[in-house]
Motif scaffolding. Structure first.
Motif, PDB file in Angstrom:
ATOM      1  N   ASP A  29       1.277  -1.626  -0.123  1.00 27.18           N
ATOM      2  CA  ASP A  29       0.487  -0.088   0.205  1.00 27.18           C
ATOM      3  C   ASP A  29       0.453   1.134  -0.282  1.00 27.18           C
ATOM      4  O   ASP A  29       0.422   2.623  -0.665  1.00 27.18           O
ATOM      5  CB  ASP A  29      -0.843  -0.138   1.289  1.00 27.18           C
ATOM      6  CG  ASP A  29      -2.403  -0.961   1.051  1.00 27.18           C
ATOM      7  OD1 ASP A  29      -1.920  -1.828   0.046  1.00 27.18           O
ATOM      8  OD2 ASP A  29      -2.891  -1.072   2.107  1.00 27.18           O
ATOM      9  N   LEU A  30       1.988   1.328   1.049  1.00 29.06           N
ATOM     10  CA  LEU A  30       2.621   2.483   0.719  1.00 29.06           C
ATOM     11  C   LEU A  30       3.487   2.497  -1.006  1.00 29.06           C
ATOM     12  O   LEU A  30       3.980   3.292  -0.841  1.00 29.06           O
ATOM     13  CB  LEU A  30       4.168   1.848   1.761  1.00 29.06           C
ATOM     14  CG  LEU A  30       3.884   2.249   3.271  1.00 29.06           C
ATOM     15  CD1 LEU A  30       4.698   1.735   3.759  1.00 29.06           C
ATOM     16  CD2 LEU A  30       3.411   4.114   3.195  1.00 29.06           C
ATOM     17  N   HIS A  51       2.402   1.880  -3.530  1.00 28.63           N
ATOM     18  CA  HIS A  51       1.253   1.835  -4.098  1.00 28.63           C
ATOM     19  C   HIS A  51       0.661   4.103  -4.122  1.00 28.63           C
ATOM     20  O   HIS A  51       0.499   3.963  -5.043  1.00 28.63           O
ATOM     21  CB  HIS A  51      -0.560   1.491  -4.489  1.00 28.63           C
ATOM     22  CG  HIS A  51      -0.934   1.952  -4.383  1.00 28.63           C
ATOM     23  ND1 HIS A  51      -1.445   1.604  -6.280  1.00 28.63           N
ATOM     24  CD2 HIS A  51      -2.237   2.872  -5.073  1.00 28.63           C
ATOM     25  CE1 HIS A  51      -2.760   1.994  -6.683  1.00 28.63           C
ATOM     26  NE2 HIS A  51      -3.080   2.657  -5.782  1.00 28.63           N
ATOM     27  N   TYR A  52       1.317   3.956  -2.562  1.00 31.99           N
ATOM     28  CA  TYR A  52       1.145   5.469  -3.037  1.00 31.99           C
ATOM     29  C   TYR A  52       1.841   6.192  -3.309  1.00 31.99           C
ATOM     30  O   TYR A  52       1.949   7.511  -3.705  1.00 31.99           O
ATOM     31  CB  TYR A  52       0.628   5.516  -0.793  1.00 31.99           C
ATOM     32  CG  TYR A  52       0.706   7.293  -1.131  1.00 31.99           C
ATOM     33  CD1 TYR A  52      -0.401   7.472  -0.769  1.00 31.99           C
ATOM     34  CD2 TYR A  52       1.832   7.930  -0.035  1.00 31.99           C
ATOM     35  CE1 TYR A  52      -0.334   8.868  -0.486  1.00 31.99           C
ATOM     36  CE2 TYR A  52       2.168   8.982   0.240  1.00 31.99           C
ATOM     37  CZ  TYR A  52       1.119   9.597  -0.161  1.00 31.99           C
ATOM     38  OH  TYR A  52       1.054  10.922   0.059  1.00 31.99           O
ATOM     39  N   SER A  70       1.571   9.483  -6.006  1.00 32.46           N
ATOM     40  CA  SER A  70       2.099  10.637  -5.303  1.00 32.46           C
ATOM     41  C   SER A  70       2.909  11.445  -6.207  1.00 32.46           C
ATOM     42  O   SER A  70       3.405  12.765  -5.822  1.00 32.46           O
ATOM     43  CB  SER A  70       2.378  10.607  -3.583  1.00 32.46           C
ATOM     44  OG  SER A  70       3.109  10.340  -3.401  1.00 32.46           O
TER      45      SER A  70
END
Length: 69
Positions: free
Chosen positions: A34-35, A37-38, A42
């Motif tokens: 998830d990190l 992907h974030y 960004s």
């Protein structure tokens, strides 16, 4: 990457803020996938992180999270 007179990397305020945010999210239990992907969402269009440029194991350390307010 800019370096100081001793050869240490020099990070701007935005990079430090991003690292602190990611450190806190990792320590809260957010999965690495998830990190990652974030981060991909960004980043500005057309930019990429170098593979292996960030050591995720260092992000989860209490000293990294607590050193910058």
């Amino acid at each position: 990457m800019a370096r100081d007179g001793n050869g240490h990397r020099v990070y701007d305020a935005e990079a430090v803020r991003r690292l602190v945010f990611l450190t806190r999210m990792r320590r809260s239990g957010m999965p690495m996938r998830d990190l990652q992907h974030y981060i991909s969402l960004s980043m500005p269009e057309g930019t990429r992180c170098r593979r292996g440029s960030m050591r995720w194991s260092n992000i989860a350390t209490p000293s990294a999270a607590g050193s910058v307010s």
